[in-house]
Design a protein around this motif. Structure first.
Motif, PDB file in Angstrom:
ATOM      1  N   GLY A 115       0.766  -1.317   0.020  1.00 37.02           N
ATOM      2  CA  GLY A 115      -0.063  -0.076   0.053  1.00 37.02           C
ATOM      3  C   GLY A 115       0.925   1.286   0.195  1.00 37.02           C
ATOM      4  O   GLY A 115       0.503   2.499  -0.682  1.00 37.02           O
ATOM      5  N   THR A 116       1.940   1.067   0.683  1.00 30.37           N
ATOM      6  CA  THR A 116       2.909   2.365   0.705  1.00 30.37           C
ATOM      7  C   THR A 116       3.289   2.722  -0.708  1.00 30.37           C
ATOM      8  O   THR A 116       3.454   3.902  -1.101  1.00 30.37           O
ATOM      9  CB  THR A 116       4.279   2.165   1.694  1.00 30.37           C
ATOM     10  OG1 THR A 116       3.645   2.109   3.062  1.00 30.37           O
ATOM     11  CG2 THR A 116       5.190   2.955   1.547  1.00 30.37           C
ATOM     12  N   ASP A 237      -7.454   7.203  -0.200  1.00 31.66           N
ATOM     13  CA  ASP A 237      -6.668   6.049   0.151  1.00 31.66           C
ATOM     14  C   ASP A 237      -7.540   5.174   1.057  1.00 31.66           C
ATOM     15  O   ASP A 237      -7.823   5.308   1.963  1.00 31.66           O
ATOM     16  CB  ASP A 237      -5.493   6.695   1.053  1.00 31.66           C
ATOM     17  CG  ASP A 237      -4.731   5.289   1.691  1.00 31.66           C
ATOM     18  OD1 ASP A 237      -3.852   5.539   2.477  1.00 31.66           O
ATOM     19  OD2 ASP A 237      -5.067   3.931   1.479  1.00 31.66           O
ATOM     20  N   SER A 240      -7.167   0.712   3.857  1.00 32.07           N
ATOM     21  CA  SER A 240      -7.912  -0.134   4.831  1.00 32.07           C
ATOM     22  C   SER A 240      -9.609   0.187   4.851  1.00 32.07           C
ATOM     23  O   SER A 240     -10.205  -0.805   5.360  1.00 32.07           O
ATOM     24  CB  SER A 240      -7.495   0.537   6.479  1.00 32.07           C
ATOM     25  OG  SER A 240      -6.285   0.074   6.503  1.00 32.07           O
ATOM     26  N   LEU A 393      -7.506  -1.106  17.441  1.00 32.73           N
ATOM     27  CA  LEU A 393      -8.233  -1.304  16.101  1.00 32.73           C
ATOM     28  C   LEU A 393      -8.499  -3.076  15.964  1.00 32.73           C
ATOM     29  O   LEU A 393      -7.747  -3.691  16.228  1.00 32.73           O
ATOM     30  CB  LEU A 393      -7.041  -1.048  14.917  1.00 32.73           C
ATOM     31  CG  LEU A 393      -7.566  -1.106  13.542  1.00 32.73           C
ATOM     32  CD1 LEU A 393      -8.559  -0.158  13.296  1.00 32.73           C
ATOM     33  CD2 LEU A 393      -6.621  -1.216  12.698  1.00 32.73           C
TER      34      LEU A 393
HETATM   35  C1  LIG Z   1      -4.740   3.970   5.083  1.00 30.42           C
HETATM   36  C2  LIG Z   1      -3.593   3.160   4.757  1.00 30.42           C
HETATM   37  N1  LIG Z   1      -2.653   3.859   4.074  1.00 30.42           N
HETATM   38  C3  LIG Z   1      -1.482   3.041   3.560  1.00 30.42           C
HETATM   39  C4  LIG Z   1      -1.242   2.054   4.384  1.00 30.42           C
HETATM   40  C5  LIG Z   1       0.171   1.338   4.216  1.00 30.42           C
HETATM   41  O1  LIG Z   1       0.136  -0.167   3.336  1.00 30.42           O
HETATM   42  P1  LIG Z   1       0.933  -0.983   3.386  1.00 30.42           P
HETATM   43  O2  LIG Z   1       2.469  -0.456   2.901  1.00 30.42           O
HETATM   44  O3  LIG Z   1       0.789  -2.128   2.602  1.00 30.42           O
HETATM   45  O4  LIG Z   1       1.239  -1.526   4.813  1.00 30.42           O
HETATM   46  C6  LIG Z   1      -1.804   1.459   5.411  1.00 30.42           C
HETATM   47  C7  LIG Z   1      -1.424   0.145   6.079  1.00 30.42           C
HETATM   48  N2  LIG Z   1      -1.459   0.117   7.381  1.00 30.42           N
HETATM   49  O5  LIG Z   1      -2.430   0.569   8.083  1.00 30.42           O
HETATM   50  C8  LIG Z   1      -2.633  -0.394   9.064  1.00 30.42           C
HETATM   51  C9  LIG Z   1      -2.104   0.228  10.350  1.00 30.42           C
HETATM   52  N3  LIG Z   1      -0.601  -0.102  10.529  1.00 30.42           N
HETATM   53  C10 LIG Z   1      -0.046  -0.077  11.550  1.00 30.42           C
HETATM   54  O6  LIG Z   1       1.208   0.280  11.712  1.00 30.42           O
HETATM   55  C11 LIG Z   1      -0.681  -0.147  12.889  1.00 30.42           C
HETATM   56  C12 LIG Z   1      -0.126  -1.210  13.779  1.00 30.42           C
HETATM   57  O7  LIG Z   1      -0.903  -1.247  14.999  1.00 30.42           O
HETATM   58  N4  LIG Z   1      -0.897  -0.091  15.673  1.00 30.42           N
HETATM   59  N5  LIG Z   1      -2.102  -0.442  12.738  1.00 30.42           N
HETATM   60  C13 LIG Z   1      -2.828  -0.588  11.463  1.00 30.42           C
HETATM   61  O8  LIG Z   1      -4.132  -0.891  11.190  1.00 30.42           O
HETATM   62  C14 LIG Z   1      -3.107   1.976   5.547  1.00 30.42           C
HETATM   63  O9  LIG Z   1      -3.913   1.728   6.660  1.00 30.42           O
END
Ligand SMILES: Cc1ncc(COP(=O)(O)O)c(/C=N\OC[C@@H]2NC(=O)[C@H](CON)NC2=O)c1O
Length: 425
Positions: A115-116, A237, A240, A393
């Protein structure tokens, strides 16, 4: 107390070869994280063989839970024919068709391995299309690790850009402008101050770091009107939040984006990200008319294993399944709220559809508030057979049923009492 002996020992071993034994900040937990051995459906088993109901599902990625037979079969079959090629495959075309069919604004799609990366490519596409340098994002909203968006992404409503990535150049911060969420006048006023410099507005319609409270329709309409008037792109975005409706979050809330970023649930548990949107904006990636405005490569972009897992995940994610997990999500939020009320606490349970977030007291100075209490609750739930995020969450997955919700409600009550006792000891 030691929750998992084997995890503690594994963590000591990890610290020999990984910084702090960790490779993903968001899931680090002190004194040590619980290590997973396996997952099956909505349950995850740790290295000591302790099983828990998984209400986190890899930060809402696993909408069909762990090791869904149809997803495992699709991954196995694809891997047996070669995991990646420096050639396109039919799997990429078929999955792009399935993704574009989800929303009328998804005219073209493009794949990444996270996602990043997809957020990064969407922001760069907006800059390539408009020729403008600045982006606007919402104070506190999380959009992954790309340094242009890893600014004010830990929930604070401060409009002063600050980066959590130490050493981020001032020039990056100068091009990332904070605007306030669900505040149409405030947001548009700031946008108008530099209107000629903006490439895009980046919004997560249900930003979990802002407490998982949705954008309201008036706010989305105000952003859409501003973007229509000025040519600034609206980038949604939904990495999620896409799960909240069959056509995604913006559609469910009456909005329309120019580009939409996807990830997590569309990958069926395999590494994935996607940029989708109007072909006129996506054309910056097109190499068929000469050198593209925005070249974008990646060794695993559209790899056939992720495509196969994604196809299986989307095929399983029917409108009926979405309705079912959304109803269960509403029941979870209701059950948790009644436990909190019975315990006389002022905590909130926010979210919508199949997403929820437990937010401890927001009363300033309360002894039952803040990240420390969320962590105590997280640890107490771990000893009561439940896994949620360390920031409260959680989400419902399709393998879940009434039994899991009932078990969660009972165990949550025990965990709340233990967390409050620990906070007050
Ligand atoms: C709106 C949004 N945009 C981009 C990303 C990044 O996607 P990724 O590189 O696939 O992880 C994300 C991915 N991570 O979000 C999850 C989030 N990431 C975290 O680091 C924390 C960990 O627990 N606090 N909890 C989470 O639910 C996202 O939610």
């Amino acid at each position: 107390e030691s929750i998992s002996t084997a995890s503690r020992e594994m963590y000591a071993r990890a610290c020999e070869v990984l910084p702090g034994g960790n490779t993903r900040t968001g899931i680090f937990n002190s004194p040590y994280p619980i290590y997973a051995r396996s997952g099956n459906g909505c349950r995850v088993t740790d290295l000591d063989g302790v099983e828990r109901i998984d209400f986190l599902n890899n930060s809402t990625t696993l909408i069909h839970g762990h090791a869904h037979p149809e997803i495992v079969a699709a991954v196995t079959e694809a891997a047996g024919r070669g995991t990646c090629f420096a050639l396109p495959t039919e799997a990429e075309v078929e999955f792009a068709e399935a993704v574009c069919a989800r929303n009328e604004s998804f005219e073209w799609a493009r794949f990444t391995s996270s996602g990043t990366e997809a957020v990064m490519m969407a922001v760069q596409a907006a800059r390539a299309y408009t020729g403008k340098p600045k982006i606007a994002k919402f104070a506190g909203a999380f959009h992954g690790a790309y340094d242009s968006v890893a600014v004010n992404n830990y929930g604070s409503d401060s409009l002063t850009p600050h980066s959590h990535a130490t050493g981020t150049p001032a020039a990056i911060l100068a091009n990332t402008v904070m605007i306030p969420f669900n505040d149409p006048d405030g947001a548009v006023a700031i946008l108008r101050e530099n209107v000629d410099d903006f490439a895009c507005v980046l919004i997560d319609p249900v930003p979990w770091r802002l407490g998982l409270l949705p954008a309201n329709r008036e706010f989305l309409a105000a952003l859409r009107a501003f973007c229509d008037e000025t040519g600034v792109l609206l980038v949604s975005d939904e990495i999620s939040s896409f799960r909240i409706g069959y056509h995604g979050a913006m559609h469910a809330m009456g909005g329309v984006a120019d580009l939409t970023v996807l990830g997590k649930i569309i990958g069926g548990g395999m590494p994935i990200g996607a940029v989708t949107g109007r072909s006129k904006f996506m054309s910056v990636f097109d190499p068929s008319q000469g050198t593209p405005k925005l070249p974008h490569s990646g060794s695993y972009n559209a790899n056939p294993v992720s495509m196969a897992a994604g196809m299986a995940s989307l095929r399983l994610l029917t409108p009926e399944q979405i309705d079912r997990i959304n109803a269960m999500g509403e029941q979870v939020r209701r059950e948790l709220r009644s436990v909190i009320a019975e315990e006389g606490l002022d905590w909130a349970v926010n979210g919508m559809s199949s997403l929820f977030r437990i937010v401890t007291s927001t009363v300033p100075g309360s002894d039952l508030s803040g990240p420390e209490l969320s962590r105590l609750l997280f640890q107490a739930l771990l000893t009561n057979g439940i896994l949620i995020g360390n920031s409260g969450l959680g989400c419902v997955s399709t393998p879940m049923g009434q039994g899991e919700i009932d078990e969660f409600a009972v165990n949550f009550k025990q965990a709340v009492r233990q967390a409050v006792a620990a906070a007050r000891s």
